[in-house]
Scaffold this motif. Structure first.
Motif, PDB file in Angstrom:
ATOM      1  N   ASP A 276       0.588   4.266  -2.604  1.00 18.17           N
ATOM      2  CA  ASP A 276       0.356   5.655  -2.190  1.00 18.17           C
ATOM      3  C   ASP A 276       1.397   6.576  -2.805  1.00 18.17           C
ATOM      4  O   ASP A 276       1.092   7.687  -3.255  1.00 18.17           O
ATOM      5  N   GLU A 277       2.611   6.081  -2.782  1.00 16.97           N
ATOM      6  CA  GLU A 277       3.696   6.908  -3.332  1.00 16.97           C
ATOM      7  C   GLU A 277       3.496   7.142  -4.822  1.00 16.97           C
ATOM      8  O   GLU A 277       3.738   8.237  -5.346  1.00 16.97           O
TER       9      GLU A 277
ATOM     10  N   GLU B 196      -0.203  14.537   3.593  1.00 15.02           N
ATOM     11  CA  GLU B 196       0.783  13.988   4.532  1.00 15.02           C
ATOM     12  C   GLU B 196       2.186  14.396   4.108  1.00 15.02           C
ATOM     13  O   GLU B 196       2.582  14.180   2.964  1.00 15.02           O
TER      14      GLU B 196
ATOM     15  N   GLN C 151       0.819  -1.225   0.000  1.00 12.72           N
ATOM     16  CA  GLN C 151       0.000   0.000   0.000  1.00 12.72           C
ATOM     17  C   GLN C 151       0.847   1.268   0.000  1.00 12.72           C
ATOM     18  O   GLN C 151       0.520   2.272  -0.636  1.00 12.72           O
ATOM     19  N   LYS C 152       1.956   1.189   0.696  1.00 16.05           N
ATOM     20  CA  LYS C 152       2.831   2.358   0.774  1.00 16.05           C
ATOM     21  C   LYS C 152       3.352   2.753  -0.591  1.00 16.05           C
ATOM     22  O   LYS C 152       3.409   3.929  -0.955  1.00 16.05           O
TER      23      LYS C 152
ATOM     24  N   GLU D 280       0.664   7.210  -6.309  1.00 15.97           N
ATOM     25  CA  GLU D 280      -0.428   8.180  -6.441  1.00 15.97           C
ATOM     26  C   GLU D 280       0.080   9.611  -6.192  1.00 15.97           C
ATOM     27  O   GLU D 280      -0.279  10.548  -6.901  1.00 15.97           O
ATOM     28  N   ASN D 281       0.936   9.744  -5.188  1.00 16.93           N
ATOM     29  CA  ASN D 281       1.505  11.075  -4.898  1.00 16.93           C
ATOM     30  C   ASN D 281       2.307  11.611  -6.082  1.00 16.93           C
ATOM     31  O   ASN D 281       2.225  12.787  -6.437  1.00 16.93           O
TER      32      ASN D 281
ATOM     33  N   PRO E  47      -3.880  13.093  -1.252  1.00 19.34           N
ATOM     34  CA  PRO E  47      -2.657  12.264  -1.197  1.00 19.34           C
ATOM     35  C   PRO E  47      -1.407  13.059  -0.812  1.00 19.34           C
ATOM     36  O   PRO E  47      -0.454  12.477  -0.290  1.00 19.34           O
TER      37      PRO E  47
END
Lengths: 184, 316
Positions: free
Chosen positions: A115-116, B21, A111-112, A118-119, B18
């Motif tokens: 997320d990255e 953070e 998941q991390k 997506e960022n 997103p």
């Protein structure tokens, strides 16, 4: 920091009073760093941006220019310009991050990592906006500024700021639709 | 916030969530950057202070050097000027005093004229200037009387100066406000009438060949009375008329009497008109004031003129 307070501390800063300068740094440096990191996604770059912002502020004081009030808006404007210059110095991403994102996302189910990804997609999409569009939506939806403060930072009327925010979100949405897995 | 704004706000926050953070700024990095920032500030401050002191020292040194270099020259110049001015003041004050009783054609008359011009140029108030000019016109009338009494002819220069002073008095009045102008015109008219009477008496005792020059002056004095009457009845019309006269080449309008812009004269010393519009063919064409635009009434600008004979009006 309110305007009258800004004026008082700026008067002292113009005399290069160490205490005033230290207070300014302590008050605004975390926000500037955060703002830079959100847009740049890199701690070293964010640090550079923060350091350069305060350095340019000192340069302005040396030449007896710089702000007379609304110090926060002034500092964020410097940071924004630094980031814009940085984006311009880089090759513009035609289809940003697709290569990285599509490299092998299924191999990294964590998941991390997702997320990255997506960022990075979001940052890449932000670079495709105009500098002003980017600035108004980041200050509004990430830094939680009120529109009047944003208007001072971008030196535009509030109505123009709202219109910019509206157009920026629309453009950002259109860019992000290219990514099938982005949660719109 | 409207519903649309609210929705937009929520959507914007959702879209950018997103990136919300962020890692906190490392305390060590923050300390290092702050130290660098404060050190840079201290250096800049030091540079500024040094530059400011250097600039101040340089400026002081420059001033001192210039003073040292030039003080000798200044001192010598100042001394020389003081001596010359003192000499001129002491010597010339007696000359100027003696010149006041001189008559046209005499050596000291130039000094008298010059002293009058200087005194006039040093006077700033309009009313004081007017008083001075009226005093000068009295002097001219006296000079003409004395010249006639001693059997001398009237020099063209004196006639010109006299007319120039009369014109200057009117121009000064025209530039005053209404209240001041009314007072000034009263003064001018009374003076002109008195001087006109003096010249009238003079004409009767003059030889025939000397009459025309004095008659011309007498007519000019009549014109002075007429223009004063116009100004008293119609200030704006008077101002327009005076402005028009100022731009007419024949008008003797300059305040400085020695400016030499009086009417030209013929070989006999008789003043000649240059303004064809006012030339009525008798050789004295300046005797009737020009009507100001929109002021054609029977009383406007009309005086006792045109026949060469002056009928004095009682002085109010």
């Amino acid at each position: 920091m309110r305007n009258s307070q800004d004026q008082a501390i700026l008067d002292r800063a113009r005399k290069f009073e160490a205490e005033a300068l230290e207070e300014i740094f302590d008050t605004f440096s975390p926000g500037i760093y955060r703002y830079a990191f959100r847009l740049l996604g890199d701690t070293e770059l964010a640090r550079d941006c923060m350091a350069e912002t305060f350095s340019r502020f000192l340069g302005a004081l040396k030449h007896d220019s710089g702000p007379n009030d609304y110090l926060q808006a002034y500092l964020y404007r410097i940071a924004h310009n630094w980031i814009t210059d940085y984006y311009r110095s880089k090759v513009p991403p035609s289809l940003p991050l697709d290569m990285q994102i599509r490299a092998n996302p299924s191999d990294e189910p964590d998941q991390k990592v997702a997320d990255e990804i997506e960022n990075q997609q979001l940052r890449a999409a932000l670079t495709l906006l105009t500098p002003e569009q980017r600035q108004v939506i980041v200050l509004k939806y990430l830094e939680d500024w009120e529109n009047d403060a944003i208007a001072r930072a971008v030196e535009k009327p509030i109505g123009a700021v709202k219109a910019l925010q509206h157009r920026a979100l629309g453009a950002l949405r259109r860019i992000l639709t290219r990514y099938e897995d982005f949660n719109l | 916030m409207s519903r649309v704004d609210d929705e937009l706000d929520r959507y914007g926050k959702h879209l950018l969530a997103p990136l919300r953070e962020t890692p906190p700024l490392d305390a060590q990095i923050s300390t290092q950057e702050k130290a660098r920032f404060l050190s840079q500030a201290e250096k800049l401050h030091k540079d500024l202070t040094t530059a400011s002191k250097a600039a101040h020292t340089r400026q002081s040194r420059n001033i001192f050097d210039v003073f040292k270099r030039k003080q000798g020259i200044y001192f010598i110049k100042a001394m020389a000027i003081t001596i010359v001015v003192l000499g001129i003041l002491l010597g010339s004050s007696f000359t100027v005093y003696a010149a006041q009783s001189s008559l046209p054609g005499e050596t000291l008359y130039a000094v008298k004229s010059l002293s009058e011009d200087v005194r006039l140029s040093l006077t700033t108030s309009s009313q004081d200037k007017l008083n001075l000019i009226l005093d000068y016109t009295n002097r001219r009338a006296d000079e003409i009387n004395q010249l006639a009494a001693s059997g001398k002819s009237l020099p063209d220069q004196t006639s010109k100066r006299y007319q120039s002073e009369l014109e200057s008095a009117l121009q000064l009045a025209a530039n005053m406000n209404d209240e001041q102008m009314q007072h000034a015109l009263g003064q001018i008219k009374r003076q002109a009438e008195r001087q006109g009477m003096t010249l009238e008496e003079l004409i009767t005792g003059l030889p025939a060949q000397a009459e025309p020059a004095v008659i011309h002056l007498q007519q000019r004095l009549q014109e002075q009375v007429s223009l004063s009457n116009l100004g008293e009845k119609d200030p704006q019309g008077f101002r327009l008329e005076m402005r028009a006269r100022q731009h007419r080449p024949s008008s003797t309008s300059k305040i400085t009497p020695a400016s030499g812009n009086a009417n030209p004269t013929d070989a006999s010393g008789m003043p000649q008109p240059t303004d064809k519009q006012n030339d009525n063919g008798n050789g004295y064409g300046n005797q009737k004031p020009t009507q100001a635009p929109g002021h054609g009434g029977p009383d406007s600008g009309q005086g006792n003129q045109g026949n060469g004979k002056h009928t004095p009006e009682p002085t109010p």
